[in-house]
Design a protein around this motif. Structure first.
Motif, PDB file in Angstrom:
ATOM      1  N   CYS A  62       0.849  -1.229  -0.050  1.00  0.00           N
ATOM      2  CA  CYS A  62      -0.046  -0.020  -0.002  1.00  0.00           C
ATOM      3  C   CYS A  62       0.872   1.261  -0.102  1.00  0.00           C
ATOM      4  O   CYS A  62       1.919   1.291   0.657  1.00  0.00           O
ATOM      5  N   LEU A  63       0.471   2.230  -0.708  1.00  0.00           N
ATOM      6  CA  LEU A  63       1.179   3.538  -0.872  1.00  0.00           C
ATOM      7  C   LEU A  63       0.222   4.709  -0.705  1.00  0.00           C
ATOM      8  O   LEU A  63      -0.720   4.723  -1.506  1.00  0.00           O
ATOM      9  N   ALA A  64       0.362   5.359   0.600  1.00  0.00           N
ATOM     10  CA  ALA A  64      -0.286   6.434   0.986  1.00  0.00           C
ATOM     11  C   ALA A  64      -0.117   7.801  -0.018  1.00  0.00           C
ATOM     12  O   ALA A  64       0.932   7.976  -0.129  1.00  0.00           O
ATOM     13  N   LEU A 200      -6.637  -8.721  -9.354  1.00  0.00           N
ATOM     14  CA  LEU A 200      -6.726  -7.004  -9.680  1.00  0.00           C
ATOM     15  C   LEU A 200      -5.439  -6.575  -9.909  1.00  0.00           C
ATOM     16  O   LEU A 200      -4.560  -6.946  -8.892  1.00  0.00           O
ATOM     17  N   LYS A 201      -5.022  -6.095 -10.947  1.00  0.00           N
ATOM     18  CA  LYS A 201      -3.456  -5.177 -10.889  1.00  0.00           C
ATOM     19  C   LYS A 201      -3.330  -4.375  -9.893  1.00  0.00           C
ATOM     20  O   LYS A 201      -2.280  -4.278  -9.177  1.00  0.00           O
ATOM     21  N   ALA A 202      -4.072  -3.522  -9.351  1.00  0.00           N
ATOM     22  CA  ALA A 202      -4.203  -2.437  -8.468  1.00  0.00           C
ATOM     23  C   ALA A 202      -5.509  -2.002  -8.179  1.00  0.00           C
ATOM     24  O   ALA A 202      -6.336  -2.144  -8.928  1.00  0.00           O
ATOM     25  N   ASP A 225       1.038  -6.763  -6.066  1.00  0.00           N
ATOM     26  CA  ASP A 225       2.282  -6.432  -6.803  1.00  0.00           C
ATOM     27  C   ASP A 225       3.313  -5.710  -5.904  1.00  0.00           C
ATOM     28  O   ASP A 225       3.174  -4.434  -6.147  1.00  0.00           O
ATOM     29  N   GLY A 226       4.305  -6.254  -5.299  1.00  0.00           N
ATOM     30  CA  GLY A 226       4.905  -5.329  -4.459  1.00  0.00           C
ATOM     31  C   GLY A 226       6.071  -4.554  -5.457  1.00  0.00           C
ATOM     32  O   GLY A 226       6.472  -3.272  -5.087  1.00  0.00           O
ATOM     33  N   GLU A 227       6.138  -5.141  -6.370  1.00  0.00           N
ATOM     34  CA  GLU A 227       7.170  -4.361  -7.525  1.00  0.00           C
ATOM     35  C   GLU A 227       6.527  -2.916  -7.922  1.00  0.00           C
ATOM     36  O   GLU A 227       7.202  -2.141  -8.078  1.00  0.00           O
ATOM     37  N   ALA A 232       5.890   2.778  -7.871  1.00  0.00           N
ATOM     38  CA  ALA A 232       4.991   3.884  -7.693  1.00  0.00           C
ATOM     39  C   ALA A 232       5.444   4.793  -6.809  1.00  0.00           C
ATOM     40  O   ALA A 232       5.601   5.914  -6.563  1.00  0.00           O
ATOM     41  N   ARG A 233       5.940   4.247  -5.678  1.00  0.00           N
ATOM     42  CA  ARG A 233       6.450   4.952  -4.422  1.00  0.00           C
ATOM     43  C   ARG A 233       7.449   5.620  -4.983  1.00  0.00           C
ATOM     44  O   ARG A 233       7.722   6.963  -4.506  1.00  0.00           O
ATOM     45  N   ARG A 234       8.659   5.282  -5.642  1.00  0.00           N
ATOM     46  CA  ARG A 234       9.813   6.281  -6.228  1.00  0.00           C
ATOM     47  C   ARG A 234       8.927   7.315  -7.013  1.00  0.00           C
ATOM     48  O   ARG A 234       9.523   8.489  -7.039  1.00  0.00           O
TER      49      ARG A 234
END
Ligand SMILES: *Cc1c(COP(=O)(O)O)cnc(C)c1O
Length: 400
Positions: A62-64, A200-202, A225-227, A232-234
């Motif tokens: 998860c990415l806030a 689901l992809k995301a 998908d952790g990758e 996305a985080r970067r």
């Protein structure tokens, strides 16, 4: 301004469509963030919010982010969407679902919903994928919206998409706390959280001020998908390469959630279950208070899941009821009550004029006949009665 300085209220207080409703611990959590001096778009509250969100939804990575729209933008960026590509999206949705595809220079084609769920029709999606791929178009993603807190039929959509090898990015912005599916044989099981269906992809979520829980503004991108989430985080932090100086090999965005707002989100996650229960209760209050009125019906709930009933949504047949949804909206507004039409379908929006749509009649009818009623979780039964009285008073007298 103290209470004594305020002008005395003229009538009953305004009933908003879906105002924020704090749970009680948010202020203390924000104070903790202040005390730690992490007044930044990173920090322990953001980390804790992402971890709590993963735990609650069962989606591991998860990415806030600053908004749900930002989450969709990053998801589509990570899928490599660009000029010449096309995405297929629900037409009955909010624009934040699809504007990111346009940021990336791609085309958007729309798919109508079905009457049973008001969500993307899997059969129409199949037709749309068939039509576009046989024309040689590259369909890079399918974006179904979980409308008004009811999950799209993920598994049927996934089965169709598998035939064409197209990934799904679920727009679960309105669906925090909603459930999908009933695992067979597991007694009492409630299915999975919205956006958590394997395959689901995301999925994207929103914590805008009007959603069922809020950080004032914010969003989440979540994936198995952790990758994808690492990438996305970067990108969400200006695509900085790991180096002491500022090194950039590609263009990114400034999309992180503030640590202060993540503190609010932590408090809101604690009350999510209670908020869903209250929204569903408000829906039942409306059902009871409006029962027996001619030409009124409610958004149906699909058998495959449990809606969070973010908004109670009516369908009004003007002939039978004796008033149009717009006349009802104005009657409510005259009594200081906020109601809204159903989302205007994207294929009717001027900005998408001339675009492709598969089907369209169902969402057009829902738009023409729909009315969203005040559904904030601080509402009382008396508030619901106040709305119902006005609606009841609008039924045409002496109709045949
Ligand atoms: C609210 C919403 C969004 C966008 O979320 P923001 O956080 O406001 O950017 C996207 N899609 C749908 C269906 C929404 O309701």
């Amino acid at each position: 301004m103290s209470a004594s300085q305020q002008k005395p209220p003229k009538g009953p207080p305004r009933l908003f469509l879906s105002p924020p409703h704090l749970g009680g611990t948010e202020e203390a959590r924000v104070a903790e963030a202040f005390a730690s001096n992490y007044i930044a778009p990173l920090g322990p509250q953001v980390d804790a919010f992402e971890a709590a969100f993963a735990e609650l939804t069962g989606i591991p990575h998860c990415l806030a982010l600053a908004s749900g729209t930002a989450a969709m933008h990053l998801a589509l960026h990570c899928l490599g969407l660009g000029p010449g590509d096309v995405v297929l999206a629900s037409t009955l949705t909010f624009i934040g679902s699809v504007s990111p595809a346009r940021y990336l220079g791609a085309d958007v084609a729309f798919v109508d919903c079905d009457r049973a769920t008001w969500n993307m029709d899997p059969e129409l999606l199949r037709e749309a994928l068939h039509a576009l791929t046989s024309e040689g178009r590259r369909v890079k993603a399918v974006i179904p919206t979980d409308l008004y807190g009811q999950c799209a039929d993920y598994q049927r959509l996934l089965d169709v998409c598998a035939l064409f090898g197209v990934p799904i990015v679920a727009d679960a912005a309105e669906a925090m706390g909603a459930r999908y599916g009933h695992p067979s044989g597991a007694g009492g099981e409630d299915g999975r959280h919205a956006g958590a269906q394997p395959g689901l992809k995301a999925s994207i979520f929103s914590f805008n001020g009007n959603k069922i829980i809020t950080t004032s503004g914010g969003g989440m991108l979540a994936s198995e998908d952790g990758e994808l989430i690492r990438r996305a985080r970067r990108l969400s932090q200006q695509a900085r390469e790991p180096a002491a100086h500022y090194e950039h090999a590609e263009i990114g965005y400034n999309y992180r959630l503030s640590n202060i707002l993540a503190a609010i989100g932590l408090g809101q996650l604690d009350v999510l279950e209670a908020r869903v229960a209250k929204r569903r209760l408000i829906f039942r209050w409306y059902q009871e208070a409006l029962s027996g009125l001619p030409g009124l019906s409610f958004m149906p709930e699909a058998a495959y899941g449990k809606s969070n009933r973010w908004l109670t949504v009516l369908q009004v047949e003007p002939q039978a009821f004796g008033a149009t949804p717009e006349a009802l909206r104005q009657a409510l507004e005259a009594e200081n009550i906020e109601a809204r039409p159903v989302w205007k379908p994207m294929h009717l929006q001027p900005v998408f004029a001339g675009g492709r749509v598969f089907g369209g009649a169902v969402s057009e009818e829902l738009f023409a006949r729909g009315l969203c009623l005040p559904s904030g979780t601080a509402m009382t039964r008396d508030d619901v009665a106040r709305v119902a009285t006005i609606l009841r008073g609008s039924v045409r007298r002496g109709r045949p």
